[in-house]
Scaffold this active site. Structure first.
Site, PDB file in Angstrom:
ATOM      1  N   HIS A 104       0.835  -1.190   0.000  1.00 15.07           N
ATOM      2  CA  HIS A 104       0.000   0.000   0.000  1.00 15.07           C
ATOM      3  C   HIS A 104       0.877   1.250   0.000  1.00 15.07           C
ATOM      4  O   HIS A 104       1.511   1.568   1.009  1.00 15.07           O
ATOM      5  CB  HIS A 104      -0.908  -0.051   1.249  1.00 15.07           C
ATOM      6  CG  HIS A 104      -1.966   1.010   1.252  1.00 15.07           C
ATOM      7  ND1 HIS A 104      -2.948   1.084   2.213  1.00 15.07           N
ATOM      8  CD2 HIS A 104      -2.198   2.040   0.410  1.00 15.07           C
ATOM      9  CE1 HIS A 104      -3.735   2.125   1.966  1.00 15.07           C
ATOM     10  NE2 HIS A 104      -3.289   2.714   0.884  1.00 15.07           N
ATOM     11  N   HIS A 109       3.493   0.857   3.317  1.00 12.74           N
ATOM     12  CA  HIS A 109       3.378  -0.250   4.277  1.00 12.74           C
ATOM     13  C   HIS A 109       2.755  -1.437   3.562  1.00 12.74           C
ATOM     14  O   HIS A 109       2.315  -1.336   2.420  1.00 12.74           O
ATOM     15  CB  HIS A 109       2.540   0.168   5.496  1.00 12.74           C
ATOM     16  CG  HIS A 109       1.132   0.569   5.139  1.00 12.74           C
ATOM     17  ND1 HIS A 109       0.805   1.851   4.780  1.00 12.74           N
ATOM     18  CD2 HIS A 109      -0.022  -0.154   5.066  1.00 12.74           C
ATOM     19  CE1 HIS A 109      -0.495   1.919   4.515  1.00 12.74           C
ATOM     20  NE2 HIS A 109      -1.021   0.707   4.666  1.00 12.74           N
ATOM     21  N   ASP A 125      -0.194  -4.386   4.075  1.00 17.78           N
ATOM     22  CA  ASP A 125      -1.347  -4.779   4.881  1.00 17.78           C
ATOM     23  C   ASP A 125      -1.453  -6.294   4.868  1.00 17.78           C
ATOM     24  O   ASP A 125      -1.562  -6.917   3.808  1.00 17.78           O
ATOM     25  CB  ASP A 125      -2.610  -4.124   4.319  1.00 17.78           C
ATOM     26  CG  ASP A 125      -2.623  -2.625   4.577  1.00 17.78           C
ATOM     27  OD1 ASP A 125      -2.550  -2.231   5.760  1.00 17.78           O
ATOM     28  OD2 ASP A 125      -2.665  -1.851   3.599  1.00 17.78           O
ATOM     29  N   LYS A 179      31.472   8.185 -17.101  1.00 16.15           N
ATOM     30  CA  LYS A 179      31.980   8.415 -15.755  1.00 16.15           C
ATOM     31  C   LYS A 179      31.349   9.688 -15.232  1.00 16.15           C
ATOM     32  O   LYS A 179      31.415  10.727 -15.871  1.00 16.15           O
ATOM     33  CB  LYS A 179      33.507   8.549 -15.798  1.00 16.15           C
ATOM     34  CG  LYS A 179      34.118   8.691 -14.437  1.00 16.15           C
ATOM     35  CD  LYS A 179      35.624   8.750 -14.507  1.00 16.15           C
ATOM     36  CE  LYS A 179      36.214   8.733 -13.106  1.00 16.15           C
ATOM     37  NZ  LYS A 179      35.597   9.722 -12.203  1.00 16.15           N
ATOM     38  N   ASP A 188      30.738  12.740 -12.527  1.00 15.31           N
ATOM     39  CA  ASP A 188      31.538  13.543 -11.611  1.00 15.31           C
ATOM     40  C   ASP A 188      30.714  13.850 -10.360  1.00 15.31           C
ATOM     41  O   ASP A 188      30.076  14.884 -10.259  1.00 15.31           O
ATOM     42  CB  ASP A 188      31.929  14.835 -12.335  1.00 15.31           C
ATOM     43  CG  ASP A 188      32.973  15.606 -11.563  1.00 15.31           C
ATOM     44  OD1 ASP A 188      33.560  15.044 -10.629  1.00 15.31           O
ATOM     45  OD2 ASP A 188      33.187  16.780 -11.915  1.00 15.31           O
ATOM     46  N   GLU A 193      33.283  13.672 -17.773  1.00 13.87           N
ATOM     47  CA  GLU A 193      34.656  13.412 -17.348  1.00 13.87           C
ATOM     48  C   GLU A 193      35.395  12.342 -18.128  1.00 13.87           C
ATOM     49  O   GLU A 193      36.603  12.393 -18.275  1.00 13.87           O
ATOM     50  CB  GLU A 193      34.619  12.902 -15.909  1.00 13.87           C
ATOM     51  CG  GLU A 193      34.847  13.923 -14.877  1.00 13.87           C
ATOM     52  CD  GLU A 193      35.261  13.252 -13.579  1.00 13.87           C
ATOM     53  OE1 GLU A 193      34.770  12.148 -13.274  1.00 13.87           O
ATOM     54  OE2 GLU A 193      36.081  13.840 -12.890  1.00 13.87           O
TER      55      GLU A 193
HETATM   56 MN    MN Z   1      -3.133   0.188   4.280  1.00 16.33          MN
END
Ligand code: MN
Length: 477
Positions: free
Chosen positions: A41, A47, A49, A186, A188, A331
């Site tokens: 969720h 989180h 559930d 590369k 920098d 670079e």
């Molecule tokens: Mn929830």
């Protein structure tokens, strides 16, 4: 029927404003074993559930860090209102402003065997696609419970490591052919290893310092990876208004650790985490895999957001990639051997960095006083570490911004010492009136080339390198 169990659920939701089921349909009990579902969720806080079918409803807990695989790490489980059985199929978007606004997806689902159900303790054996094993939920205080895995870790599963040191490049020449090699630009910036688990991100510098606090915008990367634990390697880069990496802009971010200032700076100096490798994914180490396999895994994660990206890995001839780097003002390139494992913490010839313009890390051994407005500092006296001290490599008196000059002046004053840290020949005319300092500050200069006597020609200052220690400074090129 016990509709009262859903009163709290229904009171929090308006059926005209949310697509969630309201639990007024016919409740189908599962024919054989009861079911469980874990929904990821993405609400205000990410989180998971965790819901168990029981007594005609889904008894629910919110798990801020998800379902634990490691029996040594219990996770918090906050009891939430019972949900209707139909909710086990729900995935979709809950409009912003509504209860639980955000997106819901089904992370895992299956059946379970019930071993114990009491007010304070629930013991189940889950049979899902991702989660399989015996779990106990036990009440600690109020709505707070803990969820604990009782079985051993799943076969082949490894906890997220606390430390994977970044693999280091050797400086060298472009490989003559693209055969066996991939080339990347590369960048920098500063190297950073990201440890991502349960939607949280911890960032470590190349010398293992925790730098999480300096880059609050990178926390969102945890949400992007969701429940997939990962250790990633990359470079944090600030871009100037022209879209070029700017190390001096980044310097204004990298020293700021307190949350409020870091957050304020993140609005004026935006940056990106450019991710180029993966060392752990989904409960397994990937360092032993060849580069091409790790690269495939990395690309499969689709990591692209406002503050992170997965820059390309090219299979064209390295010289062509270098030409593109030059065109874009970058670079240089890093060429990586396709068959090479990730050798954590070691410098390897399997990764070759080739710089377009020369830069060199140096240790500051002292400074000459300036004149006029720049009274405190005229030029820095630079060296490379050798036995017993520093070998003199020249001075740098240009390239400082006012802010850099102020910071350097303050820091050098604190490091003052009476004697020179240099050993061997130092041209006395160059260091007349010098103030000596303890040789602990590492900086970086740009320069045209080395003189025959080992001095930097046309050096200009780029900035301090607090992520490097004097002991690792070596002459490049
Ligand atoms: Mn929830």
């Amino acid at each position: 029927m016990c509709p009262s169990r859903l009163d709290s659920y229904q009171a929090k939701r308006n059926p005209r404003r949310t697509p969630e089921p309201m639990g007024q349909g016919r409740r189908r009990r599962s024919p054989s074993r009861p079911t469980f579902v874990v929904q990821e969720h993405h609400a205000r806080a990410l989180h998971w559930d965790f819901r168990l079918e029981h007594d005609g409803v889904l008894v629910s807990w919110a798990l801020p860090k998800g379902v634990p695989f490691d029996p040594h790490r219990n996770h918090l489980a906050v009891a939430t209102e019972d949900h209707p059985l139909e909710y086990r199929e729900f995935a979709g978007r809950i409009p912003a402003g509504e209860y639980g606004g955000g997106t819901v997806s089904i992370w895992d689902a299956g059946t379970y065997e019930l071993e114990k159900w009491s007010e304070r303790e629930v013991l189940v054996v889950l049979h899902g696609n991702r989660v399989d094993g015996r779990y106990v939920l036990f009440k600690t205080h109020g709505k707070n419970w803990m969820i604990h895995r009782m079985d051993r870790v799943p076969e082949g599963w490894e906890a997220l490591p606390d430390l994977v040191r970044p693999m280091l490049c050797a400086a060298g020449e472009l490989p003559p052919t693209s055969r066996g090699w991939a080339s990347e630009f590369k960048w920098d910036g500063v190297r950073a290893v990201a440890y991502v688990e349960g939607g949280r991100v911890r960032l470590a510098s190349r010398n293992d310092l925790d730098i999480t606090g300096a880059y609050p915008e990178l926390q969102q990367l945890g949400r992007a990876l969701g429940a997939r634990p990962a250790v990633l390697d990359g470079e944090i880069v600030a871009f100037d208004p022209a879209g070029r990496p700017s190390f001096s802009l980044l310097q204004q971010r990298m020293h700021v650790r307190d949350q409020t200032s870091a957050r304020r700076l993140s609005r004026t100096i935006p940056l990106s985490y450019l991710i180029f490798d993966v060392m752990h994914l989904d409960g397994g180490s990937t360092v032993g895999l060849p580069y091409r396999e790790r690269r495939r895994l990395l690309e499969s994660l689709g990591l692209a957001g406002d503050h992170w990206a997965t820059p390309a890995s090219y299979r064209e001839p390295p010289a062509r990639v270098m030409a593109a780097a030059a065109e874009q003002g970058l670079e240089g390139v890093v060429c990586k051997h396709l068959a090479s494992p990730y050798t954590a913490g070691r410098r390897s010839e399997d990764w070759i960095k080739v710089r377009r313009r020369s830069t060199q890390e140096v240790v500051i051994g002292g400074y000459t006083p300036g004149q006029g407005s720049r009274s405190a500092l005229g030029a820095l006296i630079l060296g490379l570490p050798v036995d017993g001290g520093l070998r003199y490599v020249g001075k740098v008196g240009t390239g400082f911004s006012d802010a850099q000059l102020r910071e350097l002046t303050a820091r050098l004053a604190r490091l003052a010492r009476k004697t020179s840290p240099f050993v061997g020949a130092v041209p006395s005319a160059q260091v007349a009136g010098a103030n000596w300092v303890r040789p602990v500050l590492v900086g970086e200069v740009r320069f045209s080339d080395w003189t025959a006597s080992g001095r930097l020609r046309q050096a200009s200052w780029r900035g301090l390198r607090p992520d490097k220690s004097p002991a690792e400074v070596v002459r490049e090129g």
